[in-house]
Structures are given as structure tokens and as C-alpha cells.
Design a protein around this motif. Sequence first.
Motif, mmCIF file in Angstrom:
data_model
loop_
_atom_site.group_PDB
_atom_site.id
_atom_site.type_symbol
_atom_site.label_atom_id
_atom_site.label_comp_id
_atom_site.label_asym_id
_atom_site.label_seq_id
_atom_site.Cartn_x
_atom_site.Cartn_y
_atom_site.Cartn_z
ATOM 1 N N VAL A 154 0.647 -1.148 -0.058
ATOM 2 C CA VAL A 154 -0.113 0.043 0.145
ATOM 3 C C VAL A 154 0.872 1.283 0.066
ATOM 4 C CG1 VAL A 154 -1.397 1.277 1.480
ATOM 5 C CG2 VAL A 154 -1.999 -0.820 1.044
ATOM 6 N N GLU A 155 2.067 1.136 0.956
ATOM 7 C CA GLU A 155 2.674 2.669 0.800
ATOM 8 C C GLU A 155 3.351 2.686 -0.446
ATOM 9 O OE1 GLU A 155 5.175 1.645 4.277
ATOM 10 O OE2 GLU A 155 3.449 2.145 5.577
ATOM 11 N N GLU A 156 3.740 1.432 -1.136
ATOM 12 C CA GLU A 156 4.323 1.415 -2.484
ATOM 13 C C GLU A 156 3.431 2.176 -3.418
ATOM 14 O OE1 GLU A 156 6.059 -1.983 -3.061
ATOM 15 O OE2 GLU A 156 7.701 -1.918 -1.771
ATOM 16 N N ASP A 157 2.167 2.027 -3.325
ATOM 17 C CA ASP A 157 1.153 2.329 -4.309
ATOM 18 C C ASP A 157 0.729 3.751 -3.962
ATOM 19 O OD1 ASP A 157 1.137 -0.087 -5.484
ATOM 20 O OD2 ASP A 157 -0.710 -0.948 -4.703
ATOM 21 N N ASP A 158 1.057 4.281 -3.162
ATOM 22 C CA ASP A 158 0.786 5.665 -2.835
ATOM 23 C C ASP A 158 1.525 6.840 -3.477
ATOM 24 O OD1 ASP A 158 -0.021 8.070 -1.852
ATOM 25 O OD2 ASP A 158 0.334 7.767 0.314
ATOM 26 N N PRO A 159 0.898 7.396 -4.619
ATOM 27 C CA PRO A 159 1.457 8.058 -5.460
ATOM 28 C C PRO A 159 2.162 9.335 -4.735
ATOM 29 C CG PRO A 159 -0.844 8.630 -5.583
ATOM 30 C CD PRO A 159 -0.613 7.308 -4.647
ATOM 31 N N ASP A 171 -3.633 16.433 -10.188
ATOM 32 C CA ASP A 171 -3.662 16.692 -8.645
ATOM 33 C C ASP A 171 -4.898 15.519 -7.825
ATOM 34 O OD1 ASP A 171 -1.306 17.846 -8.551
ATOM 35 O OD2 ASP A 171 -2.555 19.843 -8.379
ATOM 36 N N SER A 172 -6.092 15.833 -8.681
ATOM 37 C CA SER A 172 -7.188 15.272 -7.926
ATOM 38 C C SER A 172 -7.193 13.793 -8.030
ATOM 39 C CB SER A 172 -8.495 15.707 -8.817
ATOM 40 O OG SER A 172 -8.565 15.242 -9.974
ATOM 41 N N TYR A 173 -6.352 13.311 -9.204
ATOM 42 C CA TYR A 173 -6.093 11.809 -9.146
ATOM 43 C C TYR A 173 -5.265 11.333 -8.023
ATOM 44 C CZ TYR A 173 -4.025 7.405 -10.350
ATOM 45 O OH TYR A 173 -3.361 6.245 -10.287
ATOM 46 N N ILE A 174 -4.134 12.066 -7.802
ATOM 47 C CA ILE A 174 -3.142 11.828 -6.843
ATOM 48 C C ILE A 174 -3.854 11.930 -5.367
ATOM 49 C CG2 ILE A 174 -0.970 12.450 -5.822
ATOM 50 C CD1 ILE A 174 -0.063 13.219 -8.394
ATOM 51 N N ALA A 175 -4.641 13.180 -5.108
ATOM 52 C CA ALA A 175 -5.264 13.104 -4.199
ATOM 53 C C ALA A 175 -6.405 12.069 -3.711
ATOM 54 C CB ALA A 175 -6.059 14.320 -3.908
ATOM 55 N N ASP A 176 -7.154 11.572 -4.684
ATOM 56 C CA ASP A 176 -8.067 10.461 -4.800
ATOM 57 C C ASP A 176 -7.223 9.228 -4.254
ATOM 58 O OD1 ASP A 176 -10.443 11.534 -5.262
ATOM 59 O OD2 ASP A 176 -10.879 9.791 -6.463
ATOM 60 N N THR A 177 -6.467 8.943 -4.948
ATOM 61 C CA THR A 177 -5.508 7.621 -4.742
ATOM 62 C C THR A 177 -4.912 7.791 -3.409
ATOM 63 O OG1 THR A 177 -5.245 7.703 -7.226
ATOM 64 C CG2 THR A 177 -3.758 6.026 -5.760
ATOM 65 N N HIS A 178 -4.413 8.897 -3.090
ATOM 66 C CA HIS A 178 -3.777 9.134 -1.911
ATOM 67 C C HIS A 178 -4.650 8.711 -0.629
ATOM 68 C CE1 HIS A 178 -1.113 10.326 1.248
ATOM 69 N NE2 HIS A 178 -1.725 11.138 1.650
ATOM 70 N N THR A 179 -5.867 9.147 -0.545
ATOM 71 C CA THR A 179 -6.851 9.102 0.204
ATOM 72 C C THR A 179 -7.388 7.839 0.451
ATOM 73 O OG1 THR A 179 -7.875 11.456 -0.468
ATOM 74 C CG2 THR A 179 -9.100 10.168 0.816
ATOM 75 N N LYS A 180 -7.585 6.934 -0.551
ATOM 76 C CA LYS A 180 -7.808 5.798 -0.490
ATOM 77 C C LYS A 180 -6.685 4.931 0.069
ATOM 78 C CE LYS A 180 -10.730 5.542 -4.751
ATOM 79 N NZ LYS A 180 -10.441 5.786 -6.026
ATOM 80 N N THR A 181 -5.678 5.467 -0.142
ATOM 81 C CA THR A 181 -4.459 4.567 0.319
ATOM 82 C C THR A 181 -4.546 5.064 1.756
ATOM 83 O OG1 THR A 181 -3.212 5.094 -1.603
ATOM 84 C CG2 THR A 181 -1.917 4.432 0.066
ATOM 85 N N LEU A 209 6.090 11.853 -9.291
ATOM 86 C CA LEU A 209 4.594 12.340 -9.430
ATOM 87 C C LEU A 209 4.333 13.694 -8.374
ATOM 88 C CD1 LEU A 209 2.323 9.282 -9.499
ATOM 89 C CD2 LEU A 209 2.255 11.097 -11.134
ATOM 90 N N ALA A 210 5.171 13.859 -7.537
ATOM 91 C CA ALA A 210 4.932 14.785 -6.814
ATOM 92 C C ALA A 210 5.187 16.124 -7.470
ATOM 93 C CB ALA A 210 5.794 14.721 -5.227
ATOM 94 N N GLU A 211 6.326 15.995 -8.444
ATOM 95 C CA GLU A 211 6.623 17.254 -9.062
ATOM 96 C C GLU A 211 5.885 17.876 -9.952
ATOM 97 O OE1 GLU A 211 9.583 18.734 -8.549
ATOM 98 O OE2 GLU A 211 10.002 17.363 -6.595
ATOM 99 N N THR A 212 4.929 16.809 -10.591
ATOM 100 C CA THR A 212 3.739 17.290 -11.742
ATOM 101 C C THR A 212 2.727 18.230 -11.159
ATOM 102 O OG1 THR A 212 2.864 15.350 -11.602
ATOM 103 C CG2 THR A 212 4.488 15.379 -13.182
ATOM 104 N N SER A 213 2.250 19.153 -11.850
ATOM 105 C CA SER A 213 1.363 19.771 -11.263
ATOM 106 C C SER A 213 0.235 20.051 -12.344
ATOM 107 C CB SER A 213 1.749 21.281 -10.633
ATOM 108 O OG SER A 213 2.444 21.755 -11.642
ATOM 109 N N GLU A 214 0.231 19.085 -13.479
ATOM 110 C CA GLU A 214 -0.762 19.366 -14.459
ATOM 111 C C GLU A 214 -2.113 19.311 -14.029
ATOM 112 O OE1 GLU A 214 0.233 16.539 -17.822
ATOM 113 O OE2 GLU A 214 2.018 16.770 -17.126
#
Length: 119
Positions: free
Chosen positions: A30-35, A50-60, A41-46
Motif C-alpha cells: 500500500v505504501e509503495e502504491d501511494d502516489p 492532482d485530483s487523481y493523486i489526491a484521490d488515490t492518496h485518500t484511498k491509500t 509524481l509529486a513534481e507534476t502539477s498538471e
Amino acid sequence: MLGFPGKKVDSIKRVLLRQQAQVEKNLKEVEEDDPVNDGSLAETSEPGTDSYIADTHTKTVILEKQLKDTKTSIIVALSKIKSGSYGKCEKCGKQIELGRLLAMPTASLCLSCSKKVSK
Ligand SMILES: [Zn+2]
């Protein structure tokens, strides 16, 4: 020892140790899957990313919390086995039903107490 059958405790302990190993493994995955943990990925701000990362992060985070809770209850159960207080209901102090413990080794409440607690 509350009349708890020793052989059953041994098999429950084995189940708990196996579950603990599984949870540790899942937590790592799970920790490895967290974007957010992924530097690239943390560098990109397209926009949209962001919302995808935030979403996945929340689930994680939710999954991680569940796994950590499970891990904690496994550790608690194992320490109770060690101290000889395993199988005792934390609320009423009665012996938890053996069938319940075999189905859910981390149970800390007897069936009637857990029914009162769960909403
Ligand atoms: Zn109880």
C-alpha cells in the motif's frame, strides 16, 4: 486460565502470526502504491493529475489505517495470549465464545457486548 483450551490457543496464535505477516506485507504494498510517496509524481502539477493523486492518496490512507488497526489488534491479541488473558471480553470480563475467537482471533469483546457496541 479461564478454562481456555491450550491447544486452541496454540492454533489461534498460529493464525494470528500468519495474519500479522500478511498485514505487514499488505502495508508495504500500500505504501509503495501511494502516489504521494512517489517522488516523480509529486513534481507534476498538471491539471487533473492532482485530483487523481489526491484521490488515490485518500484511498491509500484509509486502507493504510485499516491495515494498521488490524496490525494493532493482532499485536494486542498476541500479547494477551502471552499474558494468559486471551479470550476474555474487555467489557464484561466473560469468556468470549470459542467459535467467535476461531472465526475472528482478534475479537476483544464477546458476542453480546459487540452487538451493543456496533452501531
Ligand atoms: Zn462481554
